[in-house]
Scaffold this motif. Sequence first.
Motif, PDB file in Angstrom:
ATOM      1  N   HIS A 258      19.362 -45.658 -45.224  1.00 48.19           N
ATOM      2  CA  HIS A 258      18.527 -45.518 -46.428  1.00 48.19           C
ATOM      3  C   HIS A 258      18.429 -44.049 -46.858  1.00 48.19           C
ATOM      4  CE1 HIS A 258      15.475 -47.187 -49.101  1.00 48.19           C
ATOM      5  NE2 HIS A 258      14.566 -46.310 -48.700  1.00 48.19           N
ATOM      6  N   LEU A 259      18.123 -43.175 -45.888  1.00 45.13           N
ATOM      7  CA  LEU A 259      17.950 -41.757 -46.232  1.00 45.13           C
ATOM      8  C   LEU A 259      19.285 -41.116 -46.581  1.00 45.13           C
ATOM      9  CD1 LEU A 259      15.305 -40.693 -43.583  1.00 45.13           C
ATOM     10  CD2 LEU A 259      14.978 -41.478 -45.912  1.00 45.13           C
TER      11      LEU A 259
ATOM     12  N   TRP B 144      17.873 -49.989 -52.890  1.00 39.96           N
ATOM     13  CA  TRP B 144      16.728 -50.881 -53.071  1.00 39.96           C
ATOM     14  C   TRP B 144      16.895 -52.117 -52.186  1.00 39.96           C
ATOM     15  CZ3 TRP B 144      12.080 -51.512 -55.774  1.00 39.96           C
ATOM     16  CH2 TRP B 144      11.628 -52.826 -55.926  1.00 39.96           C
TER      17      TRP B 144
ATOM     18  N   GLY C 103       7.522 -42.862 -49.214  1.00 40.53           N
ATOM     19  CA  GLY C 103       8.633 -43.130 -48.301  1.00 40.53           C
ATOM     20  C   GLY C 103       8.534 -42.241 -47.076  1.00 40.53           C
ATOM     21  N   GLY C 104       8.225 -40.976 -47.306  1.00 34.52           N
ATOM     22  CA  GLY C 104       8.102 -40.022 -46.204  1.00 34.52           C
ATOM     23  C   GLY C 104       6.974 -40.408 -45.258  1.00 34.52           C
TER      24      GLY C 104
ATOM     25  N   ARG D 282      21.339 -46.433 -57.645  1.00 37.44           N
ATOM     26  CA  ARG D 282      20.549 -46.652 -56.433  1.00 37.44           C
ATOM     27  C   ARG D 282      20.288 -48.123 -56.149  1.00 37.44           C
ATOM     28  NH1 ARG D 282      18.753 -42.284 -59.087  1.00 37.44           N
ATOM     29  NH2 ARG D 282      18.972 -40.308 -57.967  1.00 37.44           N
TER      30      ARG D 282
ATOM     31  N   ARG E 244       6.103 -47.753 -56.029  1.00 34.72           N
ATOM     32  CA  ARG E 244       6.478 -46.471 -56.649  1.00 34.72           C
ATOM     33  C   ARG E 244       7.917 -46.540 -57.148  1.00 34.72           C
ATOM     34  NH1 ARG E 244      10.613 -42.828 -56.767  1.00 34.72           N
ATOM     35  NH2 ARG E 244      10.780 -42.434 -54.556  1.00 34.72           N
ATOM     36  N   VAL E 245       8.825 -47.026 -56.286  1.00 27.99           N
ATOM     37  CA  VAL E 245      10.234 -47.067 -56.671  1.00 27.99           C
ATOM     38  C   VAL E 245      10.410 -47.970 -57.887  1.00 27.99           C
ATOM     39  CG1 VAL E 245      12.525 -47.806 -55.958  1.00 27.99           C
ATOM     40  CG2 VAL E 245      11.108 -46.504 -54.379  1.00 27.99           C
TER      41      VAL E 245
ATOM     42  N   HIS F 235       5.305 -47.756 -51.404  1.00 28.52           N
ATOM     43  CA  HIS F 235       6.579 -47.087 -51.671  1.00 28.52           C
ATOM     44  C   HIS F 235       7.454 -47.963 -52.576  1.00 28.52           C
ATOM     45  CE1 HIS F 235      10.317 -44.927 -51.018  1.00 28.52           C
ATOM     46  NE2 HIS F 235      10.849 -45.886 -50.288  1.00 28.52           N
ATOM     47  N   MET F 236       7.480 -49.260 -52.271  1.00 31.77           N
ATOM     48  CA  MET F 236       8.265 -50.174 -53.093  1.00 31.77           C
ATOM     49  C   MET F 236       7.725 -50.168 -54.535  1.00 31.77           C
ATOM     50  SD  MET F 236       9.050 -54.196 -52.563  1.00 31.77           S
ATOM     51  CE  MET F 236       7.489 -54.845 -53.062  1.00 31.77           C
TER      52      MET F 236
ATOM     53  N   GLY G  73      16.136 -51.285 -48.855  1.00 31.16           N
ATOM     54  CA  GLY G  73      14.681 -51.157 -48.805  1.00 31.16           C
ATOM     55  C   GLY G  73      14.005 -52.498 -48.577  1.00 31.16           C
ATOM     56  N   VAL G  74      14.445 -53.525 -49.300  1.00 32.94           N
ATOM     57  CA  VAL G  74      13.822 -54.845 -49.134  1.00 32.94           C
ATOM     58  C   VAL G  74      14.002 -55.331 -47.694  1.00 32.94           C
ATOM     59  CG1 VAL G  74      13.794 -57.242 -49.905  1.00 32.94           C
ATOM     60  CG2 VAL G  74      14.131 -55.423 -51.565  1.00 32.94           C
TER      61      VAL G  74
ATOM     62  N   VAL H 156       4.645 -49.000 -46.947  1.00 31.67           N
ATOM     63  CA  VAL H 156       5.971 -49.470 -47.336  1.00 31.67           C
ATOM     64  C   VAL H 156       5.856 -50.277 -48.629  1.00 31.67           C
ATOM     65  CG1 VAL H 156       6.096 -51.668 -46.070  1.00 31.67           C
ATOM     66  CG2 VAL H 156       8.141 -50.364 -46.408  1.00 31.67           C
TER      67      VAL H 156
ATOM     68  N   ALA I 158      13.418 -46.314 -60.141  1.00 29.59           N
ATOM     69  CA  ALA I 158      14.334 -45.589 -59.257  1.00 29.59           C
ATOM     70  C   ALA I 158      15.371 -46.503 -58.606  1.00 29.59           C
ATOM     71  CB  ALA I 158      13.553 -44.841 -58.176  1.00 29.59           C
TER      72      ALA I 158
ATOM     73  N   MET J 181      16.786 -37.509 -54.915  1.00 31.75           N
ATOM     74  CA  MET J 181      15.753 -38.388 -55.448  1.00 31.75           C
ATOM     75  C   MET J 181      15.869 -38.498 -56.953  1.00 31.75           C
ATOM     76  SD  MET J 181      11.906 -38.823 -54.306  1.00 31.75           S
ATOM     77  CE  MET J 181      11.128 -37.339 -54.805  1.00 31.75           C
ATOM     78  N   SER J 182      15.548 -39.672 -57.462  1.00 31.64           N
ATOM     79  CA  SER J 182      15.683 -39.935 -58.892  1.00 31.64           C
ATOM     80  C   SER J 182      14.767 -39.019 -59.694  1.00 31.64           C
ATOM     81  CB  SER J 182      15.310 -41.382 -59.180  1.00 31.64           C
ATOM     82  OG  SER J 182      13.957 -41.592 -58.820  1.00 31.64           O
TER      83      SER J 182
HETATM   84  C1  HEM Z   1      10.707 -48.542 -43.336  1.00 31.56           C
HETATM   85  C2  HEM Z   1      10.676 -48.513 -44.611  1.00 31.56           C
HETATM   86  C3  HEM Z   1      11.123 -47.401 -45.545  1.00 31.56           C
HETATM   87  C4  HEM Z   1      11.263 -46.047 -45.309  1.00 31.56           C
HETATM   88  C5  HEM Z   1      11.003 -45.280 -44.005  1.00 31.56           C
HETATM   89  C6  HEM Z   1      11.717 -45.446 -46.551  1.00 31.56           C
HETATM   90  C7  HEM Z   1      11.938 -44.081 -46.729  1.00 31.56           C
HETATM   91  C8  HEM Z   1      12.294 -43.507 -47.926  1.00 31.56           C
HETATM   92  C9  HEM Z   1      12.264 -42.093 -48.212  1.00 31.56           C
HETATM   93  C10 HEM Z   1      11.784 -41.004 -47.240  1.00 31.56           C
HETATM   94  C11 HEM Z   1      12.722 -41.923 -49.483  1.00 31.56           C
HETATM   95  C12 HEM Z   1      12.814 -40.586 -50.236  1.00 31.56           C
HETATM   96  C13 HEM Z   1      11.892 -40.575 -51.434  1.00 31.56           C
HETATM   97  C14 HEM Z   1      10.442 -40.909 -51.196  1.00 31.56           C
HETATM   98  O1  HEM Z   1       9.865 -40.427 -50.196  1.00 31.56           O
HETATM   99  O2  HEM Z   1       9.884 -41.668 -51.999  1.00 31.56           O
HETATM  100  C15 HEM Z   1      13.073 -43.230 -50.000  1.00 31.56           C
HETATM  101  C16 HEM Z   1      13.617 -43.484 -51.250  1.00 31.56           C
HETATM  102  C17 HEM Z   1      13.911 -44.763 -51.730  1.00 31.56           C
HETATM  103  N1  HEM Z   1      13.495 -45.963 -51.201  1.00 31.56           N
HETATM  104 FE1  HEM Z   1      12.693 -46.177 -49.354  1.00 31.56          FE
HETATM  105  N2  HEM Z   1      11.867 -46.434 -47.505  1.00 31.56           N
HETATM  106  C18 HEM Z   1      11.503 -47.632 -46.936  1.00 31.56           C
HETATM  107  C19 HEM Z   1      11.450 -48.855 -47.573  1.00 31.56           C
HETATM  108  C20 HEM Z   1      11.863 -49.098 -48.873  1.00 31.56           C
HETATM  109  C21 HEM Z   1      11.634 -50.306 -49.611  1.00 31.56           C
HETATM  110  C22 HEM Z   1      10.830 -51.510 -49.123  1.00 31.56           C
HETATM  111  C23 HEM Z   1      12.266 -50.148 -50.824  1.00 31.56           C
HETATM  112  C24 HEM Z   1      12.370 -51.110 -51.996  1.00 31.56           C
HETATM  113  C25 HEM Z   1      12.312 -52.375 -51.946  1.00 31.56           C
HETATM  114  C26 HEM Z   1      12.882 -48.840 -50.837  1.00 31.56           C
HETATM  115  C27 HEM Z   1      13.664 -48.326 -51.863  1.00 31.56           C
HETATM  116  C28 HEM Z   1      13.953 -46.984 -52.015  1.00 31.56           C
HETATM  117  C29 HEM Z   1      14.736 -46.421 -53.101  1.00 31.56           C
HETATM  118  C30 HEM Z   1      15.430 -47.205 -54.213  1.00 31.56           C
HETATM  119  C31 HEM Z   1      14.709 -45.029 -52.918  1.00 31.56           C
HETATM  120  C32 HEM Z   1      15.333 -43.971 -53.844  1.00 31.56           C
HETATM  121  C33 HEM Z   1      14.192 -43.556 -54.737  1.00 31.56           C
HETATM  122  C34 HEM Z   1      14.469 -42.399 -55.624  1.00 31.56           C
HETATM  123  O3  HEM Z   1      15.584 -41.863 -55.604  1.00 31.56           O
HETATM  124  O4  HEM Z   1      13.532 -42.056 -56.378  1.00 31.56           O
HETATM  125  N3  HEM Z   1      12.600 -48.205 -49.641  1.00 31.56           N
HETATM  126  N4  HEM Z   1      12.795 -44.177 -49.033  1.00 31.56           N
END
Ligand code: HEM
Lengths: 181, 250
Positions: free
Chosen positions: B235-236, B152, B71-72, B148, B137-138, B134-135, B155-156, B131, B143, B245-246
Motif C-alpha cells: 500500500h505504502l 483503494w 493513514g499514518g 490510484r 478521507r480518501v 482514512h477510507m 485498502g479495502v 481505518v 484520492a 499523495m494525491s
Molecule cells: C491498515 C490499514 C491502512 C493503512 C495502515 C493505510 C496507510 C496509508 C497511508 C500512511 C497513506 C498515505 C496518506 C495518508 O496518510 O492518508 C495511505 C494512502 C492511501 N490509502 Fe491507505 N491505509 C490503510 C487502509 C486503507 C483503506 C481501507 C483504504 C480504502 C478503502 C485505503 C486507500 C488509500 C488510498 C487510495 C491512498 C492514496 C491516497 C492519496 O494519495 O491521497 N487505505 N494509506
Amino acid sequence: MPAKKIDKQDIFPKGSGKTYGLLELVDGESRIASKEPEDTVFCFPHLLTPIMMCTLVTTIVLVLVSLFFNAPLEEIANPVRPPNPAKAPWYFLGLQEMVSYDAFVGGVLFPVLFVLGLMAIPYLDRNPLGVGVWFSKTRPIAIKLFTIFVIINLVLIIIGTFLRGPNWAIYWPWEDQGGGH
Amino acid sequence: MENKNKFDLRETLSYFAFEVPVKLYRSIIRHGYPDSEKNKSLLIFTNFFLHILPVKVRKHTVKVRYSYCMGGITLLLFIILTITGGLLMFYYVPSTEKAYQNMKDLEFAVSFGVFLRNMHRWGAHGMVATVFLHMCRVFYTGAYKPPREFNWVIGVILLVSTLFLSFTGYLLPWDQLAFWAITVGATIASYAPMGDLQRFVLLGGNTVDQGALIRFYVAHVFLLPLVTTLLIGVHLWRVRKDGGMSGPPL
Ligand code: HEM
C-alpha cells in the motif's frame, strides 16, 4: 574524421563523489520532475515534523486512555449461560442488526456486496474531476451515495449498540437492557 | 623516528576519547547536519526507516488538514499493537483452561499488566475507527481516482483484515463477552452457502471450544498480522509509485 575513442572514464567518471545512479524512462506526463521547484518542499523538516507531532499526540492520547479506562473482563466463559442479548463487537453490530431482519440477506449477501461494492468504486466512478479537494462540487452524486452508505452503517451500529435489549427487542438506553456489549 | 612504534598513552587516550565517538557516529549516520539541501536529501534516503518517503513532496502533501494523518495514525496504531501484542504473548496461553486465568494474572500479578492490556485493547478499537476514517478521507478527496484505483482495492482488503484481526482477538480473553460475541459471529458465518462447513472451518469444531481458541489465536498472532504487514508494505509503496499523495492538479 576518425570517431572519437570513447573512454570508459567518459561514461563512468572517477571521483564524481557518486556511488551509484539509477535512471528509469517511463511514458506519460511527469508528475513532479518537470514542475516548478516552487511547488515542492523538503520532507525534512516539513513532512517529518507533522509526522512526529502526530506520533506523539496519538501515543499520548492512547497512554492516557489506557491509564484511566480499563478493558472489560467479565466472568469466565460459560457455554450454558448465554447473556441475553449476546452481542458481537461494536463494529459488527451493524451486521448483527441486519441479521436480525434476515439471516442470509443481512449476514451474507449484504456484507459481501458491501465489500465488493467498495472495491469496485474506482472502476464504477468514471468522473475524473475533484481529485485532491475535500467534498468537491464537481462530484455531487458520488459524494451523496457514499455519505448515505456511511450513515446507514453508523445508524445500524448505533441501534445495535444502544437500542437492543433481551431477545433483540428495541429498548431505550435508560431501560435495563440485560446482557452486555 | 624511534618513537613511531612506541606506545603513546596520550595519543591513545585522545584517540578513544575524541576520534572513536566521531568514527562511530559517522559509521551509523552517513551525512552531516541537515542544513544543506544535500544533507536534507541524504537524511531521507540513507535511512532505512525514512527511505519510503521521497526527498521532496508537494507543498500540498504536508497540509495536515488534507489527510488528517489518518493513514499514518492507522499505521502507528498497528505498530503499537504489534509491540504490545508481542509483550502480551509472554503472559498468555491459548488454552480454555488457562486463558482466563492469564487475564486475571495480567490484572493482579503482572507489573503494568493492566496498562499493557488496555493499550492493546483501546489501540485495536482505535485502529478500526481510524481505518474507517482514512477510507472516508480518501473517498471525499477523490484520492481513489486514476492512477490510484488499485491502491483503494488494497485498502479495502486492509479494512477487512483489520476487522478480522480485531474479531479474532476478541475471543482470546475467554470471558463471557468473548465467548458469546464469537458464538454470534460464527452463527452469522453459518448462514452463508455451505454455512455449516464454513462455521466448522472457522471454529475447528461445531461449538466455540479449544479448537476455535487455537485457530483464532494463530490467525490473530501470525496469519493476519503477516498478511496485513505485507499489504501495508504494498500500500505504502504504491502511494509513492502513484506519484505521491494525491492533490489538486498542478
Ligand atoms: C491498515 C490499514 C491502512 C493503512 C495502515 C493505510 C496507510 C496509508 C497511508 C500512511 C497513506 C498515505 C496518506 C495518508 O496518510 O492518508 C495511505 C494512502 C492511501 N490509502 Fe491507505 N491505509 C490503510 C487502509 C486503507 C483503506 C481501507 C483504504 C480504502 C478503502 C485505503 C486507500 C488509500 C488510498 C487510495 C491512498 C492514496 C491516497 C492519496 O494519495 O491521497 N487505505 N494509506
